[in-house]
Design a protein around this motif. Structure first.
Motif, PDB file in Angstrom:
ATOM      1  N   THR A 232      -0.442  -9.924  -2.427  1.00  0.00           N
ATOM      2  CA  THR A 232       0.869  -9.262  -2.363  1.00  0.00           C
ATOM      3  C   THR A 232       1.740  -9.902  -1.286  1.00  0.00           C
ATOM      4  O   THR A 232       2.918 -10.208  -1.534  1.00  0.00           O
ATOM      5  CB  THR A 232       0.687  -7.753  -2.089  1.00  0.00           C
ATOM      6  OG1 THR A 232      -0.190  -7.237  -3.092  1.00  0.00           O
ATOM      7  CG2 THR A 232       1.996  -7.016  -2.139  1.00  0.00           C
TER       8      THR A 232
ATOM      9  N   PHE B  29       0.106  -5.677 -12.834  1.00  0.00           N
ATOM     10  CA  PHE B  29      -0.199  -4.810 -11.708  1.00  0.00           C
ATOM     11  C   PHE B  29       1.088  -4.610 -10.907  1.00  0.00           C
ATOM     12  O   PHE B  29       1.917  -5.509 -10.816  1.00  0.00           O
ATOM     13  CB  PHE B  29      -1.296  -5.451 -10.852  1.00  0.00           C
ATOM     14  CG  PHE B  29      -1.737  -4.610  -9.697  1.00  0.00           C
ATOM     15  CD1 PHE B  29      -2.345  -3.377  -9.909  1.00  0.00           C
ATOM     16  CD2 PHE B  29      -1.544  -5.036  -8.395  1.00  0.00           C
ATOM     17  CE1 PHE B  29      -2.744  -2.590  -8.841  1.00  0.00           C
ATOM     18  CE2 PHE B  29      -1.943  -4.259  -7.321  1.00  0.00           C
ATOM     19  CZ  PHE B  29      -2.545  -3.035  -7.551  1.00  0.00           C
TER      20      PHE B  29
ATOM     21  N   THR C  75       3.392  -7.034  -8.588  1.00  0.00           N
ATOM     22  CA  THR C  75       4.326  -8.062  -9.066  1.00  0.00           C
ATOM     23  C   THR C  75       5.768  -7.624  -8.787  1.00  0.00           C
ATOM     24  O   THR C  75       6.529  -8.337  -8.132  1.00  0.00           O
ATOM     25  CB  THR C  75       4.135  -8.296 -10.591  1.00  0.00           C
ATOM     26  OG1 THR C  75       2.761  -8.514 -10.858  1.00  0.00           O
ATOM     27  CG2 THR C  75       4.953  -9.471 -11.083  1.00  0.00           C
TER      28      THR C  75
ATOM     29  N   ASP D  86       3.100 -15.339 -10.974  1.00  0.00           N
ATOM     30  CA  ASP D  86       2.062 -14.472 -10.432  1.00  0.00           C
ATOM     31  C   ASP D  86       0.790 -14.865 -11.175  1.00  0.00           C
ATOM     32  O   ASP D  86       0.582 -14.504 -12.340  1.00  0.00           O
ATOM     33  CB  ASP D  86       2.409 -12.993 -10.671  1.00  0.00           C
ATOM     34  CG  ASP D  86       1.348 -12.063 -10.104  1.00  0.00           C
ATOM     35  OD1 ASP D  86       0.197 -12.506  -9.921  1.00  0.00           O
ATOM     36  OD2 ASP D  86       1.650 -10.873  -9.868  1.00  0.00           O
TER      37      ASP D  86
HETATM   38  C1  LIG Z   1      -1.137  -9.408 -11.444  1.00  0.00           C
HETATM   39  C2  LIG Z   1      -1.395  -9.094 -10.002  1.00  0.00           C
HETATM   40  N1  LIG Z   1      -0.475  -9.416  -9.092  1.00  0.00           N
HETATM   41  C3  LIG Z   1      -0.673  -9.183  -7.783  1.00  0.00           C
HETATM   42  C4  LIG Z   1      -1.826  -8.585  -7.323  1.00  0.00           C
HETATM   43  C5  LIG Z   1      -1.949  -8.285  -5.862  1.00  0.00           C
HETATM   44  O1  LIG Z   1      -2.964  -8.993  -5.242  1.00  0.00           O
HETATM   45  P1  LIG Z   1      -3.670  -8.422  -3.933  1.00  0.00           P
HETATM   46  O2  LIG Z   1      -4.482  -7.244  -4.312  1.00  0.00           O
HETATM   47  O3  LIG Z   1      -4.523  -9.581  -3.466  1.00  0.00           O
HETATM   48  O4  LIG Z   1      -2.605  -8.084  -2.949  1.00  0.00           O
HETATM   49  C6  LIG Z   1      -2.826  -8.238  -8.242  1.00  0.00           C
HETATM   50  C7  LIG Z   1      -4.113  -7.617  -7.903  1.00  0.00           C
HETATM   51  O5  LIG Z   1      -4.524  -7.056  -7.045  1.00  0.00           O
HETATM   52  C8  LIG Z   1      -2.597  -8.480  -9.622  1.00  0.00           C
HETATM   53  O6  LIG Z   1      -3.504  -8.126 -10.538  1.00  0.00           O
END
Ligand SMILES: Cc1ncc(COP(=O)(O)O)c(C=O)c1O
Length: 371
Positions: free
Chosen positions: A65, A88, A91, A159
Motif C-alpha cells: 500500500t 482489493f 488500490t 497494481d
Molecule cells: C490488489 C492489491 N493491491 C494492493 C494490496 C496491498 O498490499 P499490502 O497488503 O502489501 O499493503 C493488496 C493486498 O494486500 C492487493 O491484493
C-alpha cells in the motif's frame, strides 16, 4: 460419538521455511547491528529479485500500500486516475491518500481485468494516469492499455500485487507501464511477512523512489520531497532472501493444485473456473470460481456450506471497491457503469490454494461443491 473436529482450511497459508534456517540470518543482523536503512540484506534482496523476476530496478517497501502511494507520488500523479472496482480496496485507497479522484471503469468478463474497450470513454481533461490491476496474477491487456495511454499522454501504474513471477509472452509482466507495484504480504505467493516493492525501468526514477521512501532525504541535509517512511527492514529483507530459495517448488505445488481443482470441478454444472489470461508463466496465486445461476445453491449458500465444513474460502472481490462508503457517491461507482464487475462480485468464491494444501483436502473441497 461425535466426529473429531477437522482443522480449518483457510483460503491461504503463508509459505514459511523451517525456523532454524532463518536463525543464521538473524545472527548476522544481531552481529552487524544494521537493522534497517538500506542494509546489506535489503540491497541483496533488491538484486536477487531483479534477476529472479527479470526486471531492471526494484525498490523494496514496508508494504504494498505504501509502495502504491509512493508510486503515485514519484510520477506526480494528480487529478483523476482510471482504475478498476474489482480489486482489493488498497488500490483505490492509494489514490485517495494522494488526493486523487478514482474513476472506476468496468472489467472484461473473461479476464476480470480493466476492460481496455471502456477506458477511453472515461478519460477527461483531469485524467493523468491509468491504474490497472493484474487481478489474480492474470496479466492485463498491456499493449492496448499502453496504446491508450500514449494517445492521451497518460502514465500507467500497474497494481501488480498478485503478479509475482508472472510472465506474458514478452517476458515479465512487471516490465509494462511506467511502474508496477508488488505486495509481499503474508497472504501472497512470495511473502516477507509484510512487504512490497516498486518495479521501475531506469536508475533515475529508482533514485527518486528511494528518496521518497526515506522521508525525501537526498543526503544528510537535503530533503527534496515530503517523503514517507516506507523502508523495508533487514529482518523482512532477510526473510525474503530465504523465501526465494523455496519459491520455485512452491509455484510447482500451486500449479498441481490448480490442475487438480480444474479436473475435479470440470463436470459440475454452474461452476465456472476462471481461465488464465494467456500468460506464459502463471503463479497460481488464487483459485477463483464463479457460481452461476444453474448451480443448485446461491454463491453465498455455497460459501456458507464450505464454512460449515471448515473450509474458509473468501469472496474476493466482494463487495466491489466502488460500493464502499468513501467511493459509492462517485458517478463512476454507479452499478449501471459497472455491470460486469457487479455480476462477477456476486458470483465469485476464491477456493483455498497454497503449497501445503494436500490432494486429499483439494478432493474434499471438490466433493463438497459437487455434492
Ligand atoms: C490488489 C492489491 N493491491 C494492493 C494490496 C496491498 O498490499 P499490502 O497488503 O502489501 O499493503 C493488496 C493486498 O494486500 C492487493 O491484493
Amino acid at each position: 460419538m461425535t466426529e473429531p473436529k477437522k482443522t480449518p482450511v483457510y483460503v491461504t497459508q503463508p509459505l514459511l521455511p523451517p525456523l532454524q534456517e532463518f536463525i543464521p540470518y538473524l545472527q548476522q543482523i544481531w552481529d552487524s547491528k544494521w537493522l534497517t536503512n538500506n542494509g546489506p540484506y535489503h540491497q541483496q534482496l533488491e538484486q536477487e529479485l531483479c534477476s529472479c523476476l527479470g526486471v531492471k530496478h526494484i525498490a523494496l517497501f514496508t508494504n504494498g500500500t505504501i509502495a502504491l502511494i509512493t508510486a503515485l507520488q514519484a510520477l506526480r500523479i494528480s487529478g483523476e486516475v482510471i482504475t478498476t472496482p474489482y480489486s482489493f480496496v488498497a488500490t483505490a485507497h492509494s489514490l485517495l491518500w494522494n488526493g486523487i479522484k478514482p474513476v472506476f471503469v468496468d472489467i472484461d468478463p473473461v479476464t476480470l481485468n480493466l476492460d481496455p474497450e471502456k477506458i477511453e470513454a472515461a478519460i477527461t481533461p483531469q485524467t493523468t494516469a491509468i491504474m490497472p490491476v493484474h487481478c489474480y496474477g492474470h496479466p492485463c491487456d498491456t499493449s492496448r492499455i499502453q496504446k491508450i495511454a500514449d494517445n492521451y499522454g497518460l502514465k500507467v501504474i500497474y497494481d501488480a500485487a498478485h503478479a509475482f513471477g508472472v510472465q506474458s509472452h514478452g517476458g515479465s509482466v512487471l516490465n509494462y507501464g511506467d511502474l508496477s507495484v508488488l505486495s509481499f504480504h503474508a497472504t501472497k505467493v512470495f511473502n516477507t511477512f509484510e512487504g512490497g516493492a516498486i518495479v521501475c525501468h531506469n536508475a533515475k526514477i529508482k533514485q527518486r523512489i528511494d528518496h521518497l521512501k526515506n522521508f525525501g532525504f537526498v543526503d544528510e541535509v537535503t530533503v527534496a520531497a515530503p517523503g514517507i517512511n516506507g523502508k523495508m527492514s533487514e529482518i523482512n529483507a532477510a526473510f525474503g532472501l530465504l523465501q526465494l530459495k523455496g519459491i520455485e517448488e512452491a509455484l510447482q505445488k500451486r500449479q498441481a493444485i490448480d490442475i487438480r481443482y480444474r479436473k475435479g470441478l470440470a463436470g459440475i454444472k454452474g461452476i465456472h473456473c476462471l481461465s488464465d489470461a494467456g500468460e506464459k508463466v502463471a503463479n497460481y496465486a488464487y483459485f477463483p470460481i464463479l457460481v452461476q445461476p444453474d448451480y443448485p445453491l446461491s454463491r453465498d449458500a455455497l460459501y456458507q456450506k464450505l464454512r460449515d465444513n471448515g473450509i474458509y474460502a473468501r469472496r474476493y472481490f466482494y463487495p466491489l471497491i466502488s460500493d464502499f462508503p468513501m467511493y459509492r457517491g462517485m458517478p463512476s461507482a454507479a452499478h449501471s457503469n459497472l455491470p460486469v464487475a457487479k455480476k462477477v462480485a456476486e458470483q465469485v468464491i476464491c477456493l483455498p490454494i497454497y503449497p501445503e494444501l494436500s490432494s486429499e483436502q483439494v478432493d474434499s473441497i471438490i466433493a463438497l461443491i459437487a455434492r
